[in-house]
Write a protein that holds these residues in place. Structure first.
Motif, short mmCIF file in Angstrom:
data_model
loop_
_atom_site.label_atom_id
_atom_site.label_comp_id
_atom_site.label_asym_id
_atom_site.label_seq_id
_atom_site.Cartn_x
_atom_site.Cartn_y
_atom_site.Cartn_z
N PRO A 1 -7.09 -1.75 6.89
CA PRO A 1 -7.55 -1.52 5.52
C PRO A 1 -8.06 -2.84 4.95
O PRO A 1 -7.98 -3.87 5.62
CB PRO A 1 -6.26 -1.10 4.80
CG PRO A 1 -5.18 -1.82 5.52
CD PRO A 1 -5.64 -1.94 6.96
N SER A 2 -8.58 -2.81 3.75
CA SER A 2 -9.06 -4.06 3.14
C SER A 2 -7.89 -5.04 3.00
O SER A 2 -6.76 -4.65 2.73
CB SER A 2 -9.68 -3.77 1.78
OG SER A 2 -8.84 -2.93 1.02
N THR B 1 -5.97 14.59 10.72
CA THR B 1 -7.26 13.95 11.00
C THR B 1 -7.07 12.43 11.11
O THR B 1 -6.05 11.89 10.71
CB THR B 1 -8.24 14.22 9.86
OG1 THR B 1 -7.63 13.86 8.63
CG2 THR B 1 -8.66 15.68 9.82
N ASN C 1 -1.39 6.79 1.94
CA ASN C 1 -2.82 6.46 2.02
C ASN C 1 -3.17 6.07 3.45
O ASN C 1 -2.81 5.00 3.92
CB ASN C 1 -3.13 5.31 1.04
CG ASN C 1 -4.62 5.12 0.86
OD1 ASN C 1 -5.43 5.89 1.40
ND2 ASN C 1 -4.99 4.11 0.11
N PRO C 2 -3.86 6.97 4.18
CA PRO C 2 -4.11 6.73 5.61
C PRO C 2 -5.04 5.54 5.87
O PRO C 2 -5.75 5.09 4.98
CB PRO C 2 -4.77 8.03 6.07
CG PRO C 2 -5.32 8.66 4.85
CD PRO C 2 -4.47 8.22 3.70
N ARG D 1 -15.78 9.09 0.29
CA ARG D 1 -15.89 7.82 -0.44
C ARG D 1 -17.29 7.28 -0.21
O ARG D 1 -17.70 7.13 0.94
CB ARG D 1 -14.86 6.81 0.07
CG ARG D 1 -15.02 5.43 -0.59
CD ARG D 1 -13.97 4.44 -0.16
NE ARG D 1 -14.22 3.92 1.19
CZ ARG D 1 -13.42 3.05 1.82
NH1 ARG D 1 -12.33 2.61 1.22
NH2 ARG D 1 -13.71 2.62 3.03
N ARG E 1 0.84 -1.21 0.00
CA ARG E 1 0.00 0.00 0.00
C ARG E 1 0.87 1.25 0.00
O ARG E 1 1.86 1.32 0.74
CB ARG E 1 -0.87 -0.02 1.25
CG ARG E 1 -1.89 1.13 1.37
CD ARG E 1 -2.71 0.91 2.62
NE ARG E 1 -3.64 1.98 2.94
CZ ARG E 1 -4.94 1.92 2.73
NH1 ARG E 1 -5.48 0.87 2.15
NH2 ARG E 1 -5.72 2.92 3.11
N ALA F 1 -9.44 8.61 10.68
CA ALA F 1 -10.67 7.95 10.25
C ALA F 1 -10.99 6.81 11.22
O ALA F 1 -10.11 6.01 11.53
CB ALA F 1 -10.48 7.39 8.83
N SER G 1 -9.84 12.52 -0.39
CA SER G 1 -9.35 11.37 0.35
C SER G 1 -8.20 10.75 -0.44
O SER G 1 -8.37 10.39 -1.61
CB SER G 1 -10.48 10.35 0.51
OG SER G 1 -9.99 9.26 1.24
N PRO G 2 -7.01 10.64 0.18
CA PRO G 2 -5.84 10.18 -0.58
C PRO G 2 -6.08 8.87 -1.32
O PRO G 2 -5.62 8.70 -2.45
CB PRO G 2 -4.78 10.00 0.50
CG PRO G 2 -5.20 10.88 1.62
CD PRO G 2 -6.70 10.93 1.58
N GLY G 3 -6.84 7.93 -0.69
CA GLY G 3 -7.05 6.61 -1.29
C GLY G 3 -7.76 6.67 -2.62
O GLY G 3 -7.62 5.78 -3.46
N LEU H 1 -1.68 13.56 7.86
CA LEU H 1 -2.81 14.49 7.97
C LEU H 1 -3.06 14.80 9.46
O LEU H 1 -2.58 14.09 10.33
CB LEU H 1 -4.07 13.87 7.36
CG LEU H 1 -3.99 13.46 5.88
CD1 LEU H 1 -5.24 12.68 5.48
CD2 LEU H 1 -3.82 14.70 5.00
N ILE I 1 -14.40 10.86 9.90
CA ILE I 1 -13.10 11.52 10.01
C ILE I 1 -13.21 12.72 10.93
O ILE I 1 -14.07 13.58 10.76
CB ILE I 1 -12.60 11.95 8.61
CG1 ILE I 1 -12.33 10.70 7.80
CG2 ILE I 1 -11.36 12.84 8.70
CD1 ILE I 1 -11.84 10.94 6.43
P1 AMP Z 1 -9.35 1.09 2.93
O1 AMP Z 1 -9.31 0.87 4.38
O2 AMP Z 1 -8.28 0.43 2.14
O3 AMP Z 1 -10.72 0.75 2.38
O4 AMP Z 1 -9.15 2.65 2.70
C1 AMP Z 1 -9.52 3.63 3.64
C2 AMP Z 1 -10.00 4.87 2.93
O5 AMP Z 1 -10.17 5.92 3.90
C3 AMP Z 1 -8.98 5.39 1.93
O6 AMP Z 1 -9.66 5.88 0.79
C4 AMP Z 1 -8.28 6.49 2.71
O7 AMP Z 1 -7.70 7.45 1.87
C5 AMP Z 1 -9.44 7.05 3.53
N1 AMP Z 1 -8.95 7.75 4.73
C6 AMP Z 1 -8.41 7.20 5.84
N2 AMP Z 1 -8.05 8.15 6.72
C7 AMP Z 1 -8.37 9.35 6.16
C8 AMP Z 1 -8.24 10.70 6.58
N3 AMP Z 1 -7.71 11.02 7.75
N4 AMP Z 1 -8.66 11.67 5.72
C9 AMP Z 1 -9.21 11.34 4.52
N5 AMP Z 1 -9.35 10.08 4.07
C10 AMP Z 1 -8.95 9.09 4.88
#
Ligand code: AMP
Ligand code: MG
Length: 349
Positions: free
Chosen positions: A144-145, A119, A64-65, A197, A60, A121, A230-232, A117, A102
């Motif tokens: 994450p997934s 912040t 990507n947070p 998202r 990953r 999540a 959102s970075p992801g 960041l 968040i």
């Molecule tokens: P995943 O757990 O792989 O499904 O991805 C988590 C999603 O949450 C990704 O799109 C991240 O970029 C988003 N995400 C996690 N923490 C933050 C944050 N502090 N600000 C914005 N997006 C976040």
């Protein structure tokens, strides 16, 4: 690394097995476990070294947070600066469930979780195995997934095994996940509540409680000039091995276009996969045809989508022609995933 696979029944929790999984988390290891959305790859969310292992196992990107998973609202307090009233309301209405919130983070949250960041999540999953594992581990779990980055998210233990065998300490097989798409990510760290998202909780669900909610405009447009909040969201995601074309518009025009394209690619000697719906599957006479479910039951489509993308990998098709769905309710989340799977190759009819 040896990966231990264990089976747990969500409705009849085996305390000894949960304890064994929790020990791995406490010692800084990695455990993949089911949630109601997709499988997660978990580590102690307050242990920077453990969290770094997640990035390595998944491949990953570092910027990507991650989402921290909690088993109670009390656990949130130490992770954030404050819990504004709108966040309290969302937790009451939608937790446990597929809503990630968040908020401004507290110093207790490691940098690696928030990818720099200010912040963090947070979400409370609606799955007894996940909730009990978090509680027994006595720490928020970063998860994450549980897939290789870029591939479709895992909705069964077999998907996790395919991607992460030998890379994690344990995989908890708790059967197929119910929702099949990831959580909705809702930013409540600023004055304007914004969906970053789309996911299991819909815009329609949230609007009932948050009238001024908005949605990040990058979500359903594949325009490289719009930078997602959102970075992801900026990464290629959910990608099948084959090229995928997504057809959107009126259903009859979609079917017509897919039939024409199937003929064309078949004539070129290509193996064509078609992702369709229960209402349209009988119109197709050639190609490998898989229905996602009924257009009147988007829950069924959400549940099957990622598994279908992986199935077409195994069938070794050369091209996937996929039907789009309308954007109501889960439609936004489904189309967001399909657009990414198609790498932005959308044919608007
Ligand atoms: P995943 O757990 O792989 O499904 O991805 C988590 C999603 O949450 C990704 O799109 C991240 O970029 C988003 N995400 C996690 N923490 C933050 C944050 N502090 N600000 C914005 N997006 C976040
Ligand atoms: Mg993911």
């Amino acid at each position: 690394m040896d990966t231990k696979i264990i089976k747990i029944d969500e409705n009849k929790l085996d305390r000894n097995l949960i304890e064994e999984a929790a020990q791995i988390i406490k010692k800084g290891g990695l455990v993949a476990f089911p949630t109601e959305t997709v499988y997660g790859l978990g580590a102690n969310g307050l242990d920077e070294k453990a969290v770094k292992k997640i990035f390595i196992a998944k491949g990953r990107p570092q910027d990507n947070p991650l989402i921290l998973h909690v088993h109670s609202t009390d656990q949130v307090k130490e992770l954030v600066e404050e819990i504004p009233p709108v966040a309290k309301l969302c937790m009451e209405k939608f937790w446990p469930g597929p809503l990630t919130i968040i908020l401004k983070k507290s110093p207790k949250v490691p940098e690696v979780i928030s990818a720099g960041l200010d912040t963090v999540a947070i979400r409370m999953p609606e799955n007894n195995i996940a909730l009990d594992l978090i509680k027994t581990s006595n720490t928020p779990i970063a998860a994450p997934s549980a897939n290789t980055s870029g591939k479709p998210s895992p909705t069964s233990a077999d998907h996790v095994i395919e991607d992460l065998m030998g890379k994690v300490d344990m995989i908890v097989d708790g059967g197929n996940t119910g929702i099949g798409l990831e959580s909705t990510v809702l930013d409540l760290s600023t004055d304007i509540p914004m969906i970053l998202r789309p996911g299991g909780i819909t815009l329609e669900d949230l609007s009932k409680f948050i009238p001024n909610i908005s949605i990040d405009s990058s979500i359903i447009k594949e325009d490289e000039k719009i930078v997602p909040k959102s970075p992801g969201q900026k990464y290629r995601h959910y990608a099948p091995k084959a090229e995928m074309l997504l057809f959107s518009g009126q259903v009859d025009s979609i079917v017509e276009a897919i039939i024409v394209n199937t003929e064309k690619y078949t004539r070129e000697g290509k193996r064509v996969g078609i992702i369709c719906t229960d209402e349209t599957k009988n119109f197709y006479k050639e190609g490998l045809i898989i229905s996602m479910g009924s257009r009147n039951n988007k829950e069924s489509i959400a549940k099957n989508l990622f598994n279908i993308l992986r199935t077409f990998d195994h069938l070794e098709v050369d091209i996937i022609l996929a039907e789009g769905v309308d954007l109501s309710n889960l439609g936004i989340a489904i189309m967001n995933r399909m657009m990414k799977a198609a790498s932005g190759k959308i044919i608007k009819l």
